[in-house]
Design an enzyme around this catalytic site. Structure first.
Site: not given
Ligand code: HXC
Length: 258
Positions: A65, A109, A112, A132
């Site tokens: 998400a 997400g 999911e 998460e």
């Molecule tokens: C918003 C995101 C994002 C996310 C990545 N980006 N994931 N933006 N929401 N979930 C953005 C980063 O901020 C960054 O933007 C760009 O995408 C590239 O990401 P990087 O982190 O620089 O890439 P990298 O170093 O290769 O790392 C990849 C990654 C990391 C390991 C996937 O991005 C990461 O940990 N992302 C979050 C994963 C996460 O926690 N997902 C769960 C979300 S909660 P900028 O602008 O800085 O370039 C969820 C709840 C669902 O999903 C519930 C239902 C609603």
């Protein structure tokens, strides 16, 4: 219909939906989930579409998400909007077959969403996880439930409590994905599989899907009874007559979708 955050192409009888927010690793913003729901509506209503493939990029199926979008939400914001997972259920409720072609990150997400599809083909670089917990929340689109059903309690619990990822090989061993495909061939292979399904009898495919899905919702006795009723009802279709006649006559069936 043009969409802001996804690309929809038709390859023969297959609707190929590509999540397309590359700069955010396909983070599932409200707009993306809305676009995806509308595309699934359109594919479901289109008689030319027999199966759907959902994919992302080689780097990310979807990194979850959109954290930046939801960071400031209050309890009342998410409660009143049923945030946003009620909309995601559109994919799980689709009656046509939906294949997830997952390369790169399928996190939160993203994992999911992949699990809401009927099965997952994984690129050899795929990574699945429910991180998460590391950002102060828990899975909210079925992750704790579907992952547990796919891979069992021990692995699901470890993943949800630590946020560690599974690579493609572990995901295949654990039963989360049906197969691993070299990433360069992933989308073509998924479309090929979808096309194969789309060329079968559409109503019989729907019945098979409905029956397998029942296994997640009920007891074995009830599920087997449900399956038997659907199996019996295939004998009321033209396609059962055609399929069995074609076998006996050593020819390809000409499905009527009736
Ligand atoms: C918003 C995101 C994002 C996310 C990545 N980006 N994931 N933006 N929401 N979930 C953005 C980063 O901020 C960054 O933007 C760009 O995408 C590239 O990401 P990087 O982190 O620089 O890439 P990298 O170093 O290769 O790392 C990849 C990654 C990391 C390991 C996937 O991005 C990461 O940990 N992302 C979050 C994963 C996460 O926690 N997902 C769960 C979300 S909660 P900028 O602008 O800085 O370039 C969820 C709840 C669902 O999903 C519930 C239902 C609603």
């Amino acid at each position: 219909m043009p969409y802001e955050t996804i690309i929809v192409e038709h390859r023969g009888p297959v609707a190929l939906i590509t999540l397309n927010r590359p700069k955010a690793l396909n983070a599932l913003s409200d707009q993306l989930v809305t676009d995806l729901g509308n595309a699934v509506d359109a594919a479901e209503a289109d008689d030319n579409v027999g199966a759907i493939v959902i994919t992302g990029s080689e780097k990310a199926f979807a990194a979850g998400a959109d954290i930046k979008e939801m960071a400031g939400f209050s309890y009342m914001d998410v409660y009143k909007a049923n945030f946003i997972t009620a909309k995601w259920e559109r994919v799980a409720k689709c009656r046509k077959p939906v294949i997830a072609a997952v390369a790169g990150y399928a996190l939160g997400g993203g994992c999911e969403l992949a699990m809401m599809c009927d099965f997952i083909l994984a690129g050899d670089n795929a990574k699945f996880g429910q991180p998460e917990i590391t950002i102060g929340t828990i899975p909210g689109a079925g992750g704790t439930q579907r992952l547990t059903r796919f891979v069992g309690k021990s692995k699901a619990m470890e993943m949800c409590l630590t946020g560690r990822n599974m690579d493609a090989a572990e995901a295949e061993r654990a039963g989360l994905v049906s197969r691993i495909v070299p990433v360069a061939e992933l989308v073509d292979e998924a479309v090929k599989v979808a096309e194969r399904i789309a060329k079968l009898s559409r109503p019989i495919v729907m019945m098979a899907k409905e029956s397998v899905n029942k296994a997640y919702e009920t007891t074995l006795t009830e599920g087997v009874t449900f399956e038997r009723r659907l199996f019996h009802s295939t004998f009321a279709t033209e396609d059962q007559k055609e399929g069995m006649a074609a076998f006996a006559e050593k020819r390809q069936p000409d499905w009527k979708n009736r």
